[in-house]
Design a protein around this motif. Structure first.
Motif, mmCIF file in Angstrom:
data_model
loop_
_atom_site.group_PDB
_atom_site.id
_atom_site.type_symbol
_atom_site.label_atom_id
_atom_site.label_comp_id
_atom_site.label_asym_id
_atom_site.label_seq_id
_atom_site.Cartn_x
_atom_site.Cartn_y
_atom_site.Cartn_z
ATOM 1 N N UNK A 46 0.854 -1.194 0.000
ATOM 2 C CA UNK A 46 0.000 0.000 0.000
ATOM 3 C C UNK A 46 0.886 1.239 0.000
ATOM 4 N N UNK A 47 2.115 1.067 -0.501
ATOM 5 C CA UNK A 47 3.099 2.148 -0.496
ATOM 6 C C UNK A 47 2.577 3.368 -1.247
ATOM 7 N N UNK A 50 8.034 6.033 -3.220
ATOM 8 C CA UNK A 50 9.076 5.093 -3.630
ATOM 9 C C UNK A 50 9.813 4.482 -2.430
ATOM 10 N N UNK A 51 10.213 5.241 -1.427
ATOM 11 C CA UNK A 51 10.894 4.607 -0.292
ATOM 12 C C UNK A 51 10.053 3.519 0.391
ATOM 13 N N UNK A 52 8.768 3.730 0.517
ATOM 14 C CA UNK A 52 7.895 2.719 1.121
ATOM 15 C C UNK A 52 7.795 1.486 0.216
ATOM 16 N N UNK A 53 7.762 1.702 -1.083
ATOM 17 C CA UNK A 53 7.717 0.585 -2.026
ATOM 18 C C UNK A 53 9.019 -0.217 -1.971
ATOM 19 N N UNK A 54 10.150 0.475 -1.859
ATOM 20 C CA UNK A 54 11.439 -0.205 -1.722
ATOM 21 C C UNK A 54 11.431 -1.064 -0.463
ATOM 22 N N UNK A 55 10.896 -0.549 0.615
ATOM 23 C CA UNK A 55 10.814 -1.302 1.860
ATOM 24 C C UNK A 55 9.956 -2.556 1.689
#
Length: 73
Positions: A46-47, A50-55
């Motif tokens: 549910x990013x 981009x940083x949340x998606x990378x995580x």
């Protein structure tokens, strides 16, 4: 003509599974000496950036490695 779905070719170099391969709770599947097992569940991302998606993606990679489905290094 044969109707056999699962067979090992002469010489044992190749096994063909055309039906179902059932591994019971007592059995295990190994690849190059490493047990392969189902990966832990990775929740849908549910990013919002981009940083949340990378995580989220790195969490997926870690679970695949822990399950033996991807080499660690």
């Amino acid at each position: 003509m044969s109707n056999v779905k699962n067979y090992t070719e002469q010489g044992g170099e190749k096994t063909v599974i055309g039906g179902e391969l059932l591994i019971t709770a007592e059995g295990k599947l190994t690849f190059d000496g490493v047990e392969v097992k189902p990966s832990a569940l990775q929740a849908d991302s549910t990013a919002a950036d981009v940083p949340a998606l990378v995580s989220d993606f790195n969490a997926l990679l870690a679970k695949l490695k822990a399950a033996g489905l991807m080499e660690s290094e």
